[in-house]
Write a protein that holds these residues in place. Structure first.
Motif, PDB file in Angstrom:
ATOM      1  N   ARG A 109       0.826  -1.204   0.000  1.00  0.00           N
ATOM      2  CA  ARG A 109       0.000   0.000   0.000  1.00  0.00           C
ATOM      3  C   ARG A 109       0.867   1.264   0.000  1.00  0.00           C
ATOM      4  N   LYS A 110       1.936   1.244   0.800  1.00  0.00           N
ATOM      5  CA  LYS A 110       2.790   2.428   0.915  1.00  0.00           C
ATOM      6  C   LYS A 110       3.477   2.732  -0.420  1.00  0.00           C
ATOM      7  N   GLU A 111       3.955   1.691  -1.068  1.00  0.00           N
ATOM      8  CA  GLU A 111       4.614   1.899  -2.369  1.00  0.00           C
ATOM      9  C   GLU A 111       3.621   2.417  -3.414  1.00  0.00           C
ATOM     10  N   TYR A 114       2.993   6.030  -2.809  1.00  0.00           N
ATOM     11  CA  TYR A 114       4.135   6.857  -3.215  1.00  0.00           C
ATOM     12  C   TYR A 114       4.063   7.182  -4.716  1.00  0.00           C
TER      13      TYR A 114
END
Ligand code: ZN
Length: 299
Positions: A109-111, A114
């Motif tokens: 999710r974080k990638e 980004y």
């Protein structure tokens, strides 16, 4: 045949979005990071999109007075600013299509957040506006995509294939308008042969390939659907194919009662119709699954 056709503006029978994904050579660098720069022929084939096809496409749209949507990876916006300026000069929408066509389902999710945010910044700088719409690179809409798009204020998605008419994607955090397409209106299966991209189709004649899209349009016109072309400048912008598209646009205009519009306008219209009660969309609650689907054999 369609249970809930959309009340399109001015009594139109269908809405038409001839969308282009200007991937240029982003897909080659993604596929072959170790030696993409030495694959010069493939680069030249893909650069045909921004260099030759985009000006041609925009000129045709201008001749017929239609405004449409281009999905452009942010890396391509930085690499080919002139092509993006041409789109903007024509009054077209530039929408989000990843950073360098990365696959969202490959990242956590974080990638994913980004790359989504970094690309939003590039689009905002180039166009003066944050993007309203997104198409996942290669239709790779992940199980995080809908919430990330809602968080970033997107109005619509154009990656899914679940209906003939727009519908609503809803989660506990909000909702998005889905403007669906499918592989039958994508130009890769008709025309793309590239060993470098590991995609080898028997290339149709220009007329036969575009005729596939004409049949899809006729069906949507008959029953009040949304016709979306998912096309690529390097592919459908080639001369013989584009001449067939020009004939298709003339056919649509002559048939009449067709609403050509950028996807952001289509999504805004659908949202208005939902709000005023003139349209009841299908609502898909996401995620479809909250755990892996595992089926075991009965003992
Ligand atoms: Zn693409």
């Amino acid at each position: 045949m369609i249970r809930n056709p959309v009340p399109w503006p001015d009594g139109a029978k269908c809405a038409v979005a001839l969308t282009f994904d200007m991937d240029a050579d982003s897909i080659l660098h993604l596929e072959h990071p170790e030696d993409s720069t030495s694959r010069v022929s493939a680069i030249s084939m893909l650069r045909y999109g921004p260099e030759v096809a985009v000006p041609r496409i925009v000129e045709t749209y201008k001749r017929y007075g239609i405004k449409q949507t281009f999905f452009v990876p942010a890396w391509c916006i930085e690499q080919y600013p002139r092509a993006v300026e041409t789109m903007l000069e024509g009054g077209h929408e530039v929408a989000h299509h990843g950073f360098i066509h990365e696959n969202p389902t490959d990242g956590n999710r974080k990638e994913q957040a980004y790359w989504l945010q970094r690309s939003i910044d590039v689009i905002a700088r180039a166009t003066g506006k944050r993007p309203r719409g997104w198409r996942a690179p290669l239709y790779n809409f992940s199980d995080h995509s809908v919430d990330l798009l809602i968080e970033e204020g997107f109005v619509y998605d154009a990656s899914l294939m679940g209906d003939d008419v727009p519908y609503v994607l809803r989660t506990k955090n909000g909702s998005l308008i889905e403007l669906p397409a499918h592989w039958g209106v994508d130009d890769w299966p008709q025309f793309v042969q590239s060993m470098d991209l590991d995609y080898m189709m028997p290339i149709k004649s220009a007329a036969a390939g575009i005729d596939v899209f004409k049949q899809e349009f006729d069906a949507m016109w008959e029953y009040g659907g949304l016709f979306v072309g998912v096309w690529h400048p390097f592919c459908t912008g080639r001369l013989a194919r584009w001449l067939e598209v020009v004939k298709l646009i003339e056919y649509m205009l002559n048939k009449g009662k067709v609403w050509f519009a950028p996807m952001e306008e289509i999504a805004a219209h659908v949202r208005t119709c939902i709000d005023d009660g003139s349209y009841t969309p299908r609502i898909d609650n996401l995620p479809y699954y909250t755990e892996r689907v595992v089926v075991t054999q009965a003992k």
